[in-house]
Design a protein around this motif. Sequence first.
Motif, mmCIF file in Angstrom:
data_model
loop_
_atom_site.group_PDB
_atom_site.id
_atom_site.type_symbol
_atom_site.label_atom_id
_atom_site.label_comp_id
_atom_site.label_asym_id
_atom_site.label_seq_id
_atom_site.Cartn_x
_atom_site.Cartn_y
_atom_site.Cartn_z
ATOM 1 N N LEU A 34 0.824 -1.201 0.000
ATOM 2 C CA LEU A 34 0.000 0.000 0.000
ATOM 3 C C LEU A 34 0.861 1.255 0.000
ATOM 4 O O LEU A 34 0.544 2.227 -0.694
ATOM 5 N N LYS A 37 1.961 2.065 -3.482
ATOM 6 C CA LYS A 37 0.881 2.626 -4.302
ATOM 7 C C LYS A 37 0.607 4.081 -3.932
ATOM 8 O O LYS A 37 0.327 4.910 -4.795
ATOM 9 N N HIS A 48 -7.882 4.222 1.043
ATOM 10 C CA HIS A 48 -7.073 3.063 1.441
ATOM 11 C C HIS A 48 -7.997 1.910 1.869
ATOM 12 O O HIS A 48 -9.144 2.139 2.293
ATOM 13 N N SER A 390 -3.970 -8.624 6.464
ATOM 14 C CA SER A 390 -4.696 -7.398 6.803
ATOM 15 C C SER A 390 -5.675 -7.600 7.956
ATOM 16 O O SER A 390 -6.190 -6.621 8.511
ATOM 17 N N CYS A 435 -3.277 8.676 6.012
ATOM 18 C CA CYS A 435 -4.217 7.553 6.177
ATOM 19 C C CYS A 435 -4.984 7.688 7.490
ATOM 20 O O CYS A 435 -6.188 7.414 7.551
#
Length: 482
Positions: A34, A37, A48, A390, A435
Amino acid sequence: MLTTNRLSTQLYQLILKSTTRNVCKIAVTVDPDLNEKLDKEELKHRHHPGIIKKGNVNIPKHISKAIERAIGDFPIKTLVKDGKVLNQYICSRHPPPETKDIQKKIQAISQELDEKYPMPNDPEFPEEELERKNQARQQKLKKTLKERIIAWKPITYGAYEGLVYAIGRSAQEYAVISSIFKEIKHRNPDFKPRSFIDFGSGVGSAMWAASDLWKESIFEYLNVDSSREMNDLSDLIIRDGNENQKPTLKNVYYRQFLPGSETKYDLVVSAFSLFEMPSAKDRKEIIMNLWKKCDGYMIIIEEGSRKGSEIINEVRSTVLSSKDHELAGHVFAPCPHDLPCPRLAAEGDNTPCNFNVAHEPLGLGEKISGNITKRFSYVVLKKGPRKDASDSWPRLVRPTLIRSKHSVCRMCTSKGTLLEIVFTKSKHGRNALRCARASDWGDRLPIEIGEEWENVKRPKRKPKDESVEMEDEAKIKTEQQN
């Protein structure tokens, strides 16, 4: 000159000491894939994967119209008024008291009465008078016990009560269940449930939410509710309020009791139903029965009150403590761990673990502007072990506090602890901060939490002229040394 410089240095150190605070820092690492990206701007921070964009979850218009048709000749204003009363009663409800709790109450009250109204120990005290005092004491004990014990009784739903429930509760229940289903679909887009069962189905809120997301894959809906009138009303609603019309969903079945067969279901739901069980033993039996029928996800939802949170924690403990390998599973949401709830632990903050969702009211019989927020507690249990990395991302358990150069996030971590992190760009990086700022209560942060750094001291705020003066003093000192 040296004396003046030394005094200036000591004065600055004194000022620095009085304007500093201890700062505890915690290292975090954004998920590597992540992070790449985000650096390449292939993904925006506000999108996200830990964010579930729930927005306002509103009941479908065709459902609200079907409920309006189902009302028929019943007085709508009276139904709305009774619906508010019922909703308030359910939101503040307590589970039935257990025998051990009642015994503890009796012992505590008895000790209080012994201190306030001690019984005479004189052997010559008249026996009739002693008996009279003892009877008065027993009456006082019963009266006090009645005041301190919750007078629980199950709610009976007839035809009228079913309509009251639909008007007072259907919109908020649909919003809650739909928001949880959306998280499952967001995190596991390949999940295509073939079968669905809802224990305590009521008017069918969970069935509506499931059909909105997986109508193409679900071939069987089984609704279980002890009230026949509730089942009839649910069937009438999926017929758009006309009993002569075909149901809008196929293969919908109703039962008043859980089936005894070993049939497995991909999606098992029980929403706002466990408070109707007469004891903790009955709740545990129902939960294990539902878990045995689960072949995918089991979703249990209750009110976001202290008691509702305790019931959800009881469900987690019941399922996760099973020694049967065939019943092994893990917590999919909201917890990033299978450990005891840190909020309800002895060292926790003693507050409910709950979340919220915004929705529009049903709007029958009255005009209400704006949205309503519903608070709830829930757990999603999934069969099998954890496989996705995750799953360990921390969950935000309270709203994010956004400030000018930092953000404060309160999270439940994979270690089963509550943690508050103050995110800054200098300490955690641009991606972690952005985030955190984009996430809110109920979202997950795509980070791995590291160790605490040592406590450091830093100035809260340093005036510009002091900074310049310090630089000048440092230059003078260097010149003198040279």
